[in-house]
Design a protein around this motif. Structure first.
Motif, PDB file in Angstrom:
ATOM      1  N   ASP A 231      -4.812   5.875  -4.655  1.00 23.56           N
ATOM      2  CA  ASP A 231      -3.513   6.489  -4.401  1.00 23.56           C
ATOM      3  C   ASP A 231      -2.629   5.430  -3.751  1.00 23.56           C
ATOM      4  N   TYR A 232      -1.737   4.838  -4.559  1.00 26.88           N
ATOM      5  CA  TYR A 232      -0.969   3.696  -4.081  1.00 26.88           C
ATOM      6  C   TYR A 232       0.053   4.067  -3.012  1.00 26.88           C
ATOM      7  N   SER A 233       0.269   5.332  -2.789  1.00 27.13           N
ATOM      8  CA  SER A 233       1.147   5.727  -1.688  1.00 27.13           C
ATOM      9  C   SER A 233       0.521   5.385  -0.343  1.00 27.13           C
ATOM     10  N   ASN A 234      -0.788   5.077  -0.340  1.00 22.94           N
ATOM     11  CA  ASN A 234      -1.478   4.728   0.903  1.00 22.94           C
ATOM     12  C   ASN A 234      -1.267   3.276   1.321  1.00 22.94           C
ATOM     13  N   ILE A 235      -0.680   2.461   0.449  1.00 19.33           N
ATOM     14  CA  ILE A 235      -0.506   1.038   0.781  1.00 19.33           C
ATOM     15  C   ILE A 235       0.602   0.889   1.815  1.00 19.33           C
ATOM     16  N   LYS A 236       0.265   0.310   2.943  1.00 19.06           N
ATOM     17  CA  LYS A 236       1.227   0.136   4.043  1.00 19.06           C
ATOM     18  C   LYS A 236       1.526  -1.329   4.334  1.00 19.06           C
ATOM     19  N   VAL A 237       0.876  -2.250   3.626  1.00 20.21           N
ATOM     20  CA  VAL A 237       1.048  -3.678   3.905  1.00 20.21           C
ATOM     21  C   VAL A 237       1.740  -4.354   2.710  1.00 20.21           C
ATOM     22  N   PRO A 238       2.336  -5.534   2.920  1.00 24.40           N
ATOM     23  CA  PRO A 238       3.059  -6.186   1.838  1.00 24.40           C
ATOM     24  C   PRO A 238       2.152  -6.699   0.723  1.00 24.40           C
ATOM     25  N   LEU A 239       2.661  -6.583  -0.498  1.00 24.97           N
ATOM     26  CA  LEU A 239       1.995  -7.133  -1.674  1.00 24.97           C
ATOM     27  C   LEU A 239       2.888  -8.188  -2.315  1.00 24.97           C
ATOM     28  N   GLN A 240       2.238  -9.171  -2.917  1.00 29.12           N
ATOM     29  CA  GLN A 240       2.949 -10.094  -3.807  1.00 29.12           C
ATOM     30  C   GLN A 240       2.135 -10.173  -5.093  1.00 29.12           C
ATOM     31  N   CYS A 241       2.697  -9.652  -6.193  1.00 33.61           N
ATOM     32  CA  CYS A 241       1.932  -9.473  -7.434  1.00 33.61           C
ATOM     33  C   CYS A 241       2.326 -10.514  -8.478  1.00 33.61           C
TER      34      CYS A 241
END
Length: 231
Positions: A148-158
């Motif tokens: 559940d990607y709504s749980n991601i709270k930290v920065p991503l660089q894709c």
């Protein structure tokens, strides 16, 4: 630079996760976990970890998710990846992050390629031990993990290749759908695509390696970790 072999206590049914550590954990403030492709913890991923450590001045750690097995051909790599217990592998990455923090590391990043890219997304979705992630051309498959990607709270660089043909994993349709989710859930992220195919950052893959995409994506990754792990 020689590595130190450690074992991180993991909830994986396989037991503790062995890992290769580059740099001095006792003096560093930040570390980056570098997660293997489907080949295993081979020399290439160790070389990548050493390079990332040198360029970022961070400790780097390579989890040995296959517990000593390394594939030398695509058929074997496919079997190893298919047999991987994905929830257990994410537990291993989380365990390595917690190990680093137990040694005094203040912030831990994660990056990975192909299978490792998907796992770097998964760990920041399912756990809170990693402070920033830079996944390369890999997204968790629902058949392997429920995320559940709504749980991601930290920065991503894709980082993804616009010519990637890995349908259901990292193709254009897949990464566009993933990016839409990140936007929907207001996940802090940077999203880059390149005129390249899958595995464009793997120097040992002569068919897919793209030097221009490699150089640009890695320079962005170095800056990203500098920003989010050092400040």
């Amino acid at each position: 630079m020689a590595s130190t072999v450690i074992e991180a206590p993991s909830e994986n049914p396989l037991g503790p996760c062995p890992a290769f550590v580059f740099g001095d954990v006792s003096t560093a403030e930040a570390a980056i976990i570098v997660i293997q492709e489907w080949w295993g913890a081979n020399q290439n991923i160790k070389d990548v970890a050493k390079l990332i450590g040198e360029k970022t001045n961070c400790v780097t750690l390579v989890p040995d998710l296959y517990r000593g097995k390394v594939a030398l051909d695509r058929e074997t790599a496919g079997h190893y990846s298919k047999d991987l217990n994905w929830p257990g592998a994410v537990q291993d990455v989380d365990a390595c992050a917690r190990y680093l923090k137990s040694k005094g590391i203040k912030k831990v990043g994660a990056t990975g390629f192909c299978q490792g890219g998907a796992l770097s997304i998964a760990v920041v979705t399912l756990y809170d031990s990693v402070d920033a992630a830079a996944p390369f051309y890999g997204i968790p498959r629902p058949a392997n993990l429920t995320c559940d990607y709504s749980n991601i709270k930290v920065p991503l660089q894709c980082h993804f290749g616009e010519k990637d043909q890995a349908v259901g994993f990292s193709s254009k349709a897949d990464y566009e759908a993933f990016q839409a989710k990140l936007k929907e859930y207001k996940v802090p992220h940077e999203f880059y695509t390149y005129d390249a195919g899958h595995a464009f950052a793997n120097k040992t893959n002569k068919e897919s390696f793209n030097e221009e995409a490699y150089n640009l994506s890695f320079s962005r990754m170095f800056e990203f970790f500098e920003k989010h792990l050092k400040n």
